[in-house]
Design a protein around this motif. Structure first.
Motif, PDB file in Angstrom:
ATOM      1  N   ALA A 161      76.390 -15.767  85.785  1.00 13.99           N
ATOM      2  CA  ALA A 161      76.144 -14.333  85.936  1.00 13.99           C
ATOM      3  C   ALA A 161      77.152 -13.515  85.136  1.00 13.99           C
ATOM      4  O   ALA A 161      76.795 -12.521  84.493  1.00 13.99           O
ATOM      5  N   ASP A 162      78.415 -13.934  85.166  1.00 13.39           N
ATOM      6  CA  ASP A 162      79.448 -13.226  84.406  1.00 13.39           C
ATOM      7  C   ASP A 162      79.231 -13.376  82.906  1.00 13.39           C
ATOM      8  O   ASP A 162      79.429 -12.420  82.145  1.00 13.39           O
ATOM      9  N   MET A 163      78.829 -14.577  82.481  1.00  9.80           N
ATOM     10  CA  MET A 163      78.637 -14.824  81.062  1.00  9.80           C
ATOM     11  C   MET A 163      77.484 -14.005  80.488  1.00  9.80           C
ATOM     12  O   MET A 163      77.573 -13.451  79.391  1.00  9.80           O
ATOM     13  N   LEU A 164      76.393 -13.896  81.263  1.00  5.54           N
ATOM     14  CA  LEU A 164      75.185 -13.227  80.769  1.00  5.54           C
ATOM     15  C   LEU A 164      75.035 -11.800  81.288  1.00  5.54           C
ATOM     16  O   LEU A 164      74.118 -11.097  80.869  1.00  5.54           O
ATOM     17  N   ASN A 165      75.920 -11.390  82.211  1.00  6.53           N
ATOM     18  CA  ASN A 165      75.813 -10.072  82.838  1.00  6.53           C
ATOM     19  C   ASN A 165      74.457  -9.894  83.509  1.00  6.53           C
ATOM     20  O   ASN A 165      73.739  -8.915  83.283  1.00  6.53           O
ATOM     21  N   VAL A 166      74.126 -10.865  84.361  1.00  4.87           N
ATOM     22  CA  VAL A 166      72.848 -10.858  85.077  1.00  4.87           C
ATOM     23  C   VAL A 166      73.104 -11.202  86.539  1.00  4.87           C
ATOM     24  O   VAL A 166      74.227 -11.505  86.940  1.00  4.87           O
ATOM     25  N   MET A 225      66.627 -16.632  77.118  1.00  5.25           N
ATOM     26  CA  MET A 225      67.968 -17.208  77.015  1.00  5.25           C
ATOM     27  C   MET A 225      68.631 -16.754  75.727  1.00  5.25           C
ATOM     28  O   MET A 225      69.805 -16.357  75.707  1.00  5.25           O
ATOM     29  N   ALA A 226      67.880 -16.810  74.625  1.00  5.85           N
ATOM     30  CA  ALA A 226      68.418 -16.395  73.331  1.00  5.85           C
ATOM     31  C   ALA A 226      68.777 -14.908  73.343  1.00  5.85           C
ATOM     32  O   ALA A 226      69.818 -14.492  72.819  1.00  5.85           O
ATOM     33  N   LYS A 227      67.926 -14.106  73.964  1.00  5.93           N
ATOM     34  CA  LYS A 227      68.167 -12.662  74.038  1.00  5.93           C
ATOM     35  C   LYS A 227      69.468 -12.363  74.779  1.00  5.93           C
ATOM     36  O   LYS A 227      70.298 -11.571  74.329  1.00  5.93           O
ATOM     37  N   LEU A 228      69.665 -13.031  75.920  1.00  4.88           N
ATOM     38  CA  LEU A 228      70.856 -12.775  76.720  1.00  4.88           C
ATOM     39  C   LEU A 228      72.131 -13.276  76.045  1.00  4.88           C
ATOM     40  O   LEU A 228      73.218 -12.737  76.262  1.00  4.88           O
ATOM     41  N   LEU A 229      72.012 -14.298  75.218  1.00  2.90           N
ATOM     42  CA  LEU A 229      73.164 -14.836  74.499  1.00  2.90           C
ATOM     43  C   LEU A 229      73.334 -14.194  73.130  1.00  2.90           C
ATOM     44  O   LEU A 229      74.128 -14.657  72.310  1.00  2.90           O
ATOM     45  N   ASN A 230      72.556 -13.121  72.886  1.00  3.98           N
ATOM     46  CA  ASN A 230      72.656 -12.353  71.638  1.00  3.98           C
ATOM     47  C   ASN A 230      72.393 -13.209  70.399  1.00  3.98           C
ATOM     48  O   ASN A 230      73.048 -13.051  69.359  1.00  3.98           O
ATOM     49  N   ILE A 235      64.586 -19.316  66.570  1.00  3.37           N
ATOM     50  CA  ILE A 235      64.815 -20.348  67.585  1.00  3.37           C
ATOM     51  C   ILE A 235      64.096 -21.632  67.165  1.00  3.37           C
ATOM     52  O   ILE A 235      62.934 -21.863  67.509  1.00  3.37           O
ATOM     53  N   ASP A 236      64.775 -22.450  66.383  1.00  3.40           N
ATOM     54  CA  ASP A 236      64.226 -23.744  66.005  1.00  3.40           C
ATOM     55  C   ASP A 236      64.765 -24.804  66.956  1.00  3.40           C
ATOM     56  O   ASP A 236      65.480 -24.515  67.919  1.00  3.40           O
ATOM     57  N   ARG A 237      64.466 -26.066  66.689  1.00  5.37           N
ATOM     58  CA  ARG A 237      64.874 -27.139  67.602  1.00  5.37           C
ATOM     59  C   ARG A 237      66.395 -27.248  67.705  1.00  5.37           C
ATOM     60  O   ARG A 237      66.940 -27.507  68.781  1.00  5.37           O
ATOM     61  N   ASP A 238      67.093 -27.050  66.599  1.00  3.89           N
ATOM     62  CA  ASP A 238      68.557 -27.111  66.631  1.00  3.89           C
ATOM     63  C   ASP A 238      69.134 -25.979  67.474  1.00  3.89           C
ATOM     64  O   ASP A 238      70.090 -26.183  68.238  1.00  3.89           O
ATOM     65  N   MET A 239      68.552 -24.783  67.336  1.00  3.51           N
ATOM     66  CA  MET A 239      69.029 -23.656  68.128  1.00  3.51           C
ATOM     67  C   MET A 239      68.733 -23.882  69.611  1.00  3.51           C
ATOM     68  O   MET A 239      69.544 -23.528  70.480  1.00  3.51           O
ATOM     69  N   GLU A 240      67.597 -24.474  69.913  1.00  2.00           N
ATOM     70  CA  GLU A 240      67.272 -24.786  71.306  1.00  2.00           C
ATOM     71  C   GLU A 240      68.299 -25.738  71.913  1.00  2.00           C
ATOM     72  O   GLU A 240      68.716 -25.566  73.066  1.00  2.00           O
TER      73      GLU A 240
END
Length: 336
Positions: A161-166, A225-230, A235-240
């Motif tokens: 929650a702290d990491m993602l501000n959620v 997930m990508a949105k919250l981590l900026n 989003i390819d397989r490596d990014m996943e």
């Protein structure tokens, strides 16, 4: 004057733990409720001065209970006692009228200080608390493991929650001894109903206990997930894989650390590995079918409020771990 106290928690272990650390001089009668609905019914029938309230419960959780208390005349003073230590959890319960928030497991000295600070424990109290009914029926490995998992879950959720501000929505942990076929059914229920998922696995060993942590993400979680981590890249397989590793390190690491702290174990661990990408849950199970066979499983489904993010954390204990776990967890129900 004697106080009427109600301890509301779905965990019998938690009820026992809290009841036995109440100040010995407190002139109070203590009763118990297993969920918020039981607590509301009890308060409607009998005057209650202080309610100790858990947050994560079935039927009616702590937040719903606090809302329901607002329509009751002369409601009790509420002290929330929870393993969910997210900053937003504290803010929400205070906004709903809770007097104080205490973190599980509760420190007896802090509990007494809290009662004194809010003038709930008077200097004239000398009689001692009278426990009405049983705080817990009997000792059970599943009950004890569920309670320490609840505390560990709260620690991990707070970090995320702290990491993602959620705000992370937390369930009641499920603890069962499962055959491999039952494990597959457990994983395909609820948050893992999507056809495809991705998973990370990591092993932990310490003091005769062996755990495999399996974190399974619904593939529909990746965009948010990508949105919250900026993350702005494609989003390819490596990014996943990178996203999987980032979130799994936050959810698994703090969970195991908190579990180890409660068991007085320093776990050694293997490197996390990707167990599968865009596969069916049945395929994940087949990879480890020969190894798992029969296991003690703790299941926690994490959901992020207002986002399409959910993941299933499974802790799989070997059968050889059970006697050690039972011995280490026995302190939760030992009488002083």
């Amino acid at each position: 004057m004697s106080k009427n106290i109600l301890i509301c928690d779905d965990s019998g272990i938690a009820r026992k733990q809290l009841s036995r650390i109440l100040p010995t001089e407190w002139d109070a009668q203590v009763e118990f409720a297993k969920n918020g609905q039981e607590a509301i019914d009890r308060i409607g029938q009998h005057s209650t001065d202080v309610l100790f309230l858990d947050l994560n419960m079935p039927v009616m959780d702590g937040y719903q209970t606090l809302e329901a208390l607002q329509s009751i005349a002369n409601p009790p003073k509420v002290i929330v006692v929870s393993g969910d230590i997210q900053a937003q959890a504290l803010e929400r319960v205070k906004a709903l009228g809770a007097l104080e928030f205490l973190q599980k497991p509760v420190d007896p000295n802090l509990l007494k200080e809290t009662l004194e600070a809010h003038h709930l424990l008077g200097l004239e109290d000398k009689q001692g608390a009278l426990i009405l009914g049983d705080a817990v029926e009997d000792f059970s490995l599943s009950q004890c493991l569920q309670e320490v998992s609840n505390v560990s879950m709260g620690r991990a959720a707070s970090v995320l929650a702290d990491m993602l501000n959620v705000f992370v929505k937390l369930p009641v942990p499920k603890v069962n001894i499962l055959e491999v076929s039952e494990l597959q059914m457990a994983l395909t229920y609820g948050a893992m109903n999507d056809d495809r998922c991705s998973a990370v696995t990591q092993g932990f060993v310490g003091a005769g206990i062996a755990i495999e942590a399996l974190l399974i993400f619904s593939d529909s979680s990746f965009p948010d997930m990508a949105k919250l981590l900026n993350v702005t890249e494609k989003i390819d397989r490596d990014m996943e894989i990178e996203l999987l590793m980032d979130v799994s390190s936050v959810l698994i690491g703090p969970f195991i650390k908190a579990l180890g702290n409660q068991l007085n174990i320093d776990f050694s661990y293997s490197h996390p590995i990707v167990m599968g990408q865009h596969v069916k849950v049945s395929d994940l199970i087949n990879v480890k079918r020969a190894k798992w066979k029969r296991t003690l499983a703790v299941e926690i489904v994490y959901e992020v409020e207002n986002y399409e993010i959910n993941c299933d954390l499974m802790l799989l204990f070997t059968e050889d771990s059970l006697p050690v776990l039972e011995r280490l967890l026995s302190y939760l129900v030992e009488e002083e």
